[in-house]
Design a protein around this motif. Structure first.
Motif, PDB file in Angstrom:
ATOM      1  N   GLY A  26       0.820  -1.209   0.000  1.00 29.50           N
ATOM      2  CA  GLY A  26       0.000   0.000   0.000  1.00 29.50           C
ATOM      3  C   GLY A  26       0.854   1.259   0.000  1.00 29.50           C
ATOM      4  N   ALA A  27       2.077   1.161   0.516  1.00 30.23           N
ATOM      5  CA  ALA A  27       2.990   2.306   0.530  1.00 30.23           C
ATOM      6  C   ALA A  27       3.706   2.475  -0.804  1.00 30.23           C
ATOM      7  CB  ALA A  27       4.009   2.139   1.657  1.00 30.23           C
ATOM      8  N   GLY A  28       3.387   1.623  -1.786  1.00 27.62           N
ATOM      9  CA  GLY A  28       3.994   1.759  -3.106  1.00 27.62           C
ATOM     10  C   GLY A  28       5.288   0.967  -3.272  1.00 27.62           C
ATOM     11  N   ASN A  29       5.630   0.157  -2.327  1.00 26.76           N
ATOM     12  CA  ASN A  29       6.836  -0.661  -2.447  1.00 26.76           C
ATOM     13  C   ASN A  29       6.585  -1.833  -3.377  1.00 26.76           C
ATOM     14  OD1 ASN A  29       8.265   0.930  -0.576  1.00 26.76           O
ATOM     15  ND2 ASN A  29       7.355  -0.191   1.122  1.00 26.76           N
ATOM     16  N   LYS A  30       7.657  -2.352  -3.960  1.00 26.15           N
ATOM     17  CA  LYS A  30       7.561  -3.491  -4.866  1.00 26.15           C
ATOM     18  C   LYS A  30       8.459  -4.606  -4.360  1.00 26.15           C
ATOM     19  CE  LYS A  30       6.596  -0.769  -8.963  1.00 26.15           C
ATOM     20  NZ  LYS A  30       7.005  -0.437 -10.321  1.00 26.15           N
ATOM     21  N   ALA A  31       8.094  -5.834  -4.686  1.00 29.69           N
ATOM     22  CA  ALA A  31       8.911  -6.998  -4.326  1.00 29.69           C
ATOM     23  C   ALA A  31      10.086  -7.095  -5.284  1.00 29.69           C
ATOM     24  CB  ALA A  31       8.076  -8.261  -4.400  1.00 29.69           C
ATOM     25  N   GLN A  32      11.239  -7.442  -4.762  1.00 29.70           N
ATOM     26  CA  GLN A  32      12.421  -7.616  -5.588  1.00 29.70           C
ATOM     27  C   GLN A  32      12.608  -9.092  -5.896  1.00 29.70           C
ATOM     28  OE1 GLN A  32      15.611  -6.149  -3.180  1.00 29.70           O
ATOM     29  NE2 GLN A  32      15.366  -4.054  -3.879  1.00 29.70           N
ATOM     30  N   GLU A  33      13.062  -9.383  -7.112  1.00 24.03           N
ATOM     31  CA  GLU A  33      13.373 -10.762  -7.461  1.00 24.03           C
ATOM     32  C   GLU A  33      14.874 -10.940  -7.343  1.00 24.03           C
ATOM     33  OE1 GLU A  33      12.962 -13.876 -11.147  1.00 24.03           O
ATOM     34  OE2 GLU A  33      11.611 -12.179 -11.038  1.00 24.03           O
ATOM     35  N   ILE A  34      15.273 -11.876  -6.532  1.00 21.93           N
ATOM     36  CA  ILE A  34      16.697 -12.141  -6.313  1.00 21.93           C
ATOM     37  C   ILE A  34      17.081 -13.344  -7.152  1.00 21.93           C
ATOM     38  CG2 ILE A  34      18.441 -12.749  -4.594  1.00 21.93           C
ATOM     39  CD1 ILE A  34      16.717 -11.318  -2.526  1.00 21.93           C
ATOM     40  N   ALA A  35      18.185 -13.219  -7.872  1.00 21.67           N
ATOM     41  CA  ALA A  35      18.649 -14.303  -8.744  1.00 21.67           C
ATOM     42  C   ALA A  35      18.989 -15.550  -7.931  1.00 21.67           C
ATOM     43  CB  ALA A  35      19.870 -13.835  -9.528  1.00 21.67           C
ATOM     44  N   PRO A  36      18.794 -16.726  -8.503  1.00 21.96           N
ATOM     45  CA  PRO A  36      19.128 -17.958  -7.792  1.00 21.96           C
ATOM     46  C   PRO A  36      20.610 -18.006  -7.425  1.00 21.96           C
ATOM     47  CG  PRO A  36      17.895 -18.453  -9.778  1.00 21.96           C
ATOM     48  CD  PRO A  36      18.213 -17.001  -9.810  1.00 21.96           C
ATOM     49  N   GLY A  37      20.916 -18.432  -6.229  1.00 17.12           N
ATOM     50  CA  GLY A  37      22.299 -18.544  -5.785  1.00 17.12           C
ATOM     51  C   GLY A  37      22.865 -17.277  -5.197  1.00 17.12           C
ATOM     52  N   VAL A  38      22.122 -16.185  -5.252  1.00 24.43           N
ATOM     53  CA  VAL A  38      22.606 -14.917  -4.716  1.00 24.43           C
ATOM     54  C   VAL A  38      21.869 -14.665  -3.409  1.00 24.43           C
ATOM     55  CG1 VAL A  38      22.775 -12.445  -5.105  1.00 24.43           C
ATOM     56  CG2 VAL A  38      23.035 -14.008  -7.008  1.00 24.43           C
ATOM     57  N   SER A  39      22.604 -14.349  -2.382  1.00 26.15           N
ATOM     58  CA  SER A  39      21.984 -14.134  -1.093  1.00 26.15           C
ATOM     59  C   SER A  39      22.760 -13.079  -0.340  1.00 26.15           C
ATOM     60  CB  SER A  39      21.964 -15.438  -0.291  1.00 26.15           C
ATOM     61  OG  SER A  39      21.540 -15.215   1.011  1.00 26.15           O
ATOM     62  N   GLY A  40      22.093 -12.372   0.503  1.00 25.70           N
ATOM     63  CA  GLY A  40      22.759 -11.385   1.337  1.00 25.70           C
ATOM     64  C   GLY A  40      23.273 -11.990   2.626  1.00 25.70           C
ATOM     65  N   GLU A  41      23.032 -13.285   2.807  1.00 30.62           N
ATOM     66  CA  GLU A  41      23.438 -13.939   4.042  1.00 30.62           C
ATOM     67  C   GLU A  41      24.845 -14.493   3.930  1.00 30.62           C
ATOM     68  OE1 GLU A  41      20.617 -16.901   5.114  1.00 30.62           O
ATOM     69  OE2 GLU A  41      18.932 -15.526   5.011  1.00 30.62           O
TER      70      GLU A  41
END
Length: 104
Positions: A26-41
């Protein structure tokens, strides 16, 4: 209260999640698609500490094993020269990119 049924905790969790989703989109944000195998962890403390320690030990053994293999030693002789068993020798060879001789 006595005699009043307890609400299902799962339902309250789902309702809370739906409210958060509605607020996010509702705030206008969009979901991001993260490529397979890429992680911020980054690997957890158990995985990174123990496996890195074992990898360092295997890296110390690798030159001796590779030298024995390149000199024409059999798999058994190369393992004896390096002081390891064949399963660990196969892992070291795989990690360091050289091929072990096959068993006769």
């Amino acid at each position: 209260m006595i005699g009043v049924p307890m609400p299902n905790p799962r339902d309250s969790i789902i309702d809370n999640l739906n409210q958060q989703l509605e607020a996010f989109f509702g705030a206008g944000n969009k979901a991001q698609e993260i490529a397979p195998g890429v992680s911020g962890e980054v690997g957890g403390p158990i995985k990174s500490t123990r496996s890195n320690k074992l990898r360092v030990e295997r890296d110390k053994i690798a030159p001796k094993l590779k030298e024995a293999v390149e000199s024409g030693a059999s798999l058994h002789q190369a393992c004896l020269a390096a002081g390891i068993d064949y399963k660990r020798a196969r892992l070291i060879a795989c990690e360091n990119g050289f091929k072990l001789p096959s068993n006769p």
